[in-house]
Scaffold this active site. Structure first.
Site, PDB file in Angstrom:
ATOM      1  N   ASP A 496       0.869  -1.146   0.000  1.00  0.00           N
ATOM      2  CA  ASP A 496       0.000   0.000   0.000  1.00  0.00           C
ATOM      3  C   ASP A 496       0.918   1.209   0.000  1.00  0.00           C
ATOM      4  O   ASP A 496       1.887   1.251   0.747  1.00  0.00           O
ATOM      5  CB  ASP A 496      -0.834  -0.062   1.280  1.00  0.00           C
ATOM      6  CG  ASP A 496      -1.847   1.042   1.327  1.00  0.00           C
ATOM      7  OD1 ASP A 496      -2.411   1.353   0.263  1.00  0.00           O
ATOM      8  OD2 ASP A 496      -2.053   1.606   2.416  1.00  0.00           O
ATOM      9  N   ASP A 695      -1.307  -0.632   6.313  1.00  0.00           N
ATOM     10  CA  ASP A 695      -1.408  -0.191   7.699  1.00  0.00           C
ATOM     11  C   ASP A 695      -2.807   0.159   8.163  1.00  0.00           C
ATOM     12  O   ASP A 695      -3.103   0.075   9.333  1.00  0.00           O
ATOM     13  CB  ASP A 695      -0.491   1.009   7.938  1.00  0.00           C
ATOM     14  CG  ASP A 695      -0.998   2.250   7.227  1.00  0.00           C
ATOM     15  OD1 ASP A 695      -1.712   2.094   6.223  1.00  0.00           O
ATOM     16  OD2 ASP A 695      -0.696   3.359   7.675  1.00  0.00           O
ATOM     17  N   ASP A 699      -7.200  -1.801   5.086  1.00  0.00           N
ATOM     18  CA  ASP A 699      -6.335  -2.817   4.499  1.00  0.00           C
ATOM     19  C   ASP A 699      -6.618  -4.198   5.077  1.00  0.00           C
ATOM     20  O   ASP A 699      -6.150  -5.201   4.554  1.00  0.00           O
ATOM     21  CB  ASP A 699      -4.858  -2.495   4.774  1.00  0.00           C
ATOM     22  CG  ASP A 699      -4.406  -1.278   3.983  1.00  0.00           C
ATOM     23  OD1 ASP A 699      -4.995  -1.033   2.916  1.00  0.00           O
ATOM     24  OD2 ASP A 699      -3.475  -0.603   4.444  1.00  0.00           O
TER      25      ASP A 699
END
Ligand SMILES: [Zn+2]
Ligand SMILES: [Zn+2]
Ligand SMILES: [Zn+2]
Length: 807
Positions: A496, A695, A699
């Site tokens: 990410d 994080d 997610d």
């Protein structure tokens, strides 16, 4: 204590010492005091009670913290075995060890002069009146009672076994020790000495063997008890009634005895237990070290005075003073003062971290040279340290997929060995050299002993235990053994962008305005609208507005569309903030700023367009700086052949700008949070083994979907729960470290399994006498027991090497 609703259940009573509910029938001890009978879970509790019944019968003060749960004991090989007192595992017979996560933060009070006085509350010593001192339960290196017991038994076995051994050796070498020591004397000495060795020193083996029969779960002690028992009872019979034995047992007319085997096997198995218990206590030293990091007291500021209080009395919201060189007591926020804090014990990062008012500090980290006042935010089991300890100790009890092989083998192993021993006996009895039955017995015993499966059972758990502990010391938290095993096999890493590749703290880099609008108005109105939002971009915008000194009004009719934008009324004006598509949906044409916005994006910024009263007013460029450590981490991962995929909800141009700067070819931009999981799924359907690093809360589904989910530690607890691996310091280099750990652990497990298998697969046939027809090679039961002791100890020793692995 009878419960109306549970009439059919056995009535339970309270153990007044430890507070556990027990059945009177199952009580380990009882004590009559003032006409009433009290029941105890173990004799230790009864002894404490007898020493001072009064204190245990007083009602506990109402404001006392809830009584801590008792320590739970568990088996390293069978994690499902959990009981509130020490003992042997009912399945495998191994000594149980305390689950350290159950002793976190437990403090008891004891008198420095009278260590026998132990209380769960502060107070004064009933003997000398001295104030009791707190001590953390389970952390003192109190000798393991099992180890003390086994050591004592081992010493006795050696002492009494020595004469038996010497006589047998002398006989074997053909020495005549003295004319008066003939075979009969030797036998009687052997019998006299081996009775205490076998039945006192070796008694735990028989107990555990019996338990294995009752539980129908054969284990190493089944084999050892069979082997030692066979050698002893045969020899005893041969000494007491030699006449009943047929010619095939006789050697030059005498029935040989094997007291030496019985005592030496017992002594060696005891030695093995002692070595194993010692080595095992080192395998979870990482957790002990972590637990030991927690300070015992904190300095609380209340009503203008400072007092030292025990750590577990610290409450959320307390103001705490942390002086130079002291440990930060709990998790919280600095509210006064500046300092640098050494956080390496939890993050693995060696450099001290600067702290100023507003900075978060973590319990157990070490304050540098500044004095600060902090506010406690997470205490007790809520602290990061407690979470880490819990996670590590939970992970240590999980099973790696690779262990299934060992489990399957082990399940068949003991019955197979008993069959092999029986087979060896039959074959030697039928076609062996004379004295046939004597040979048959010795070889069958040797097979039973050498085949002990404990090394096999220890191979994986010991490596997992040491490996997860090693990881924790480097800021790599492993949730379970499976994640640790899978990590090494990952070929694709999905990252990410925000918060993983970048710092995750976006800042406004520029504000642009359309003709007829002021930049400061755009920023102020946008901030007014965004102050209610939790989006990271919103935080950047409100922070920038605040910094410019603008006072912004509350928004009305606030509306937000996931990944699109927000709208509402601020200062009486209709404000729309978002991407081009979102503005179009609100009837605003964003094209006049398209060129300028695009060039900002090419620099890697995210541009939020703003419309005021239906007209395009301007744009705010927000950039999230790439972490300093990212390029190096990516280079290392690339060198290891890991494919990198960058995932982001950002606009394609922005994403591309960051990706090309970092050399990432595969970019998935404009992915809405709910779709992250689909990206992971897709890649996995293409046969890739995907690790996902992220994080945020959004997610979590993707982390759970991935082969291995990696949560970046600055994130939330939710991400930690759904990830197999958590990096305490949200830094990609942690992934490199985690993969190194995974590879080292897997390698170690393979070595252990090899060590264990090789002993058994070579040892059993040799002990059975397979090599005898060709080389005349046989293993005596004595050497068999030496080999089996060595195999377990070498497996544990090899696992311990993981403590020193470089990450
Ligand atoms: Zn067990
Ligand atoms: Zn005292
Ligand atoms: Zn063994």
């Amino acid at each position: 204590m009878a419960n109306e609703d549970r009439q059919s259940d056995p009535v339970e009573v309270l153990d007044p010492v430890c507070g556990m509910m027990i059945e009177p029938a199952g009580a380990a001890a009882t004590c009559d005091y003032k006409g009433q009978t009290y029941y105890f879970c173990m004799t230790d509790c009864a002894d404490k009670f007898k020493a001072d019944p009064g204190t245990y019968l007083q009602p506990r003060p109402a404001d006392a913290p809830p009584a801590p749960d008792g320590t739970i004991y568990t088996c390293p090989m069978d994690p499902e075995v959990r009981q509130p007192h020490p003992g042997a595992c009912p399945k495998c017979g191994m000594a149980l060890e305390p689950d350290l996560s159950t002793v976190i933060g437990r403090v008891e009070w004891t008198c420095p002069m009278h260590p026998e006085i132990v209380r769960s509350e502060p107070g004064s010593c009933p003997i000398c009146g001295m104030a009791l001192e707190p001590r953390t339960v389970g952390l003192e290196d109190a000798p393991n009672p099992e180890l003390v017991d086994m050591t004592r038994r081992f010493r006795v076995a050696v002492l009494l076994g020595l004469p038996v051994f010497v006589l047998a050796m002398a006989d074997m070498l053909g020495w005549r020790l003295a004319p008066f020591i003939d075979m009969r004397v030797t036998n009687w000495v052997g019998l006299a000495c081996s009775i205490p060795v076998v039945f006192w020193a070796g008694w735990p083996f028989f107990e555990r063997a019996w338990a294995s029969v009752v539980n129908r779960h054969a284990n190493m002690f089944t084999l050892i008890a069979l082997g030692v028992g066979a050698a002893f009872f045969f020899s005893a019979a041969a000494t007491l009634a030699p006449g009943v034995f047929p010619e095939s047992f006789r050697h030059h007319g005498v029935v040989e005895t094997y007291f030496d085997s019985a005592v030496v096997i017992t002594a060696l198995v005891l030695l093995g237990q002692v070595l194993e218990l010692r080595a095992r206590s080192r395998t979870n030293s990482a957790i002990r070290q972590l637990l030991g990091l927690a300070p015992k007291t904190a300095r609380v500021l209340r009503d203008g005075t400072e007092t030292d209080v025990p750590l577990e009395r610290v409450q959320v919201g307390d103001l705490l003073r942390v002086r130079p060189g002291e440990k930060v007591p709990v998790d919280g926020v600095v509210i006064e003062g500046r300092t640098a804090v050494d956080e390496s014990m939890v993050t693995g990062e060696p450099l001290p971290v600067e702290k100023e008012p507003g900075s978060r500090v973590t319990g157990a980290t070490i304050n540098g040279t500044g004095s600060v006042i902090m506010r406690a935010e997470r205490v007790g089991s809520g602290t990061l340290l407690a979470q880490i300890v819990r996670m590590v100790s939970e992970a240590q009890r999980t099973r790696a997929p690779i262990q299934r092989l060992a489990d399957t083998v082990a399940a068949w192993f003991v019955p197979a060995v008993v069959a092999a021993a029986a087979g060896a006996f039959v074959v030697w009895a039928a076609v062996g050299p004379d004295p046939r039955l004597a040979h048959a017995l010795v070889n069958a015993v040797a097979v039973l002993i050498i085949a002990c499966p404990c090394a096999l059972g220890l191979a994986t758990p010991m490596a997992i235990m040491v490996g997860t502990g090693r990881g924790a010391a480097a800021g790599v938290l492993i949730r379970n053994a499976e994640a640790l095993e899978h990590l090494a096999r990952v070929d694709t890493l999905v990252v990410d962008k925000t918060g993983t590749l970048t710092e995750g703290k976006p800042k406004v880099s520029r504000v642009i305005a359309s003709p007829g609008f002021e930049r400061k108005d755009v920023l102020r109105l946008a901030a007014g609208l965004e102050q209610g939002s939790e989006h990271p971009l919103a935080a950047a915008i409100t922070a920038a507005a605040r910094e410019s000194g603008a006072a912004f009004a509350e928004a009305k009719e606030f509306e937000s569309a996931t990944g699109g934008g927000v709208s509402g009324i601020v200062e009486g004006r209709r404000v729309v903030l978002g991407n081009a598509a979102y503005l179009r949906r609100h009837g605003v044409d964003p094209d006049s700023l398209a060129g300028e916005a695009e060039s900002l994006r090419r620099d890697g910024a995210t541009v939020v367009l703003a419309a005021i009263d239906g007209r395009l007013a301007g744009g705010i460029a927000v950039a999230d700086p790439v972490r300093e450590t990212t390029p190096e981490a990516l280079r290392l991962l690339r060198e290891e052949g890991v494919n990198l995929v960058m995932l982001t909800g950002d606009n394609r141009t922005t994403a591309q700008a960051v990706a090309s700067r970092l050399g990432i070819a595969d970019v998935r931009a404009e992915v809405l949070p709910p779709d992250k999981r689909d990206v992971v799924k897709q890649l996995q359907q293409q046969g890739r083994r995907v690790a996902m690093a992220g994080d945020g809360i959004n997610d979590a589904p993707a982390l759970a979907e991935a082969f291995v989910g990696i949560a970046m530690g600055t994130g939330t607890d939710v991400a930690m729960e759904s990830a197999g691996v958590t990096l305490v310091k949200g830094d990609l280099r942690g992934i490199v470290r985690a993969r190194r750990l995974s590879r080292a652990t897997l390698r170690n497990i393979r070595q252990n399994l090899f060590l264990a298998f090789i002993y058994n697969s070579v040892g059993v046939p040799v002990a059975a006498g397979l090599l005898y027809p060709f080389f005349g090679l046989l293993i005596s039961p004595i050497w068999a027991s030496a080999a089996m002791t060595f195999s377990s100890v070498s497996v544990i020793g090899n696992a311990l090497r993981l403590r020193g692995v470089r990450l």
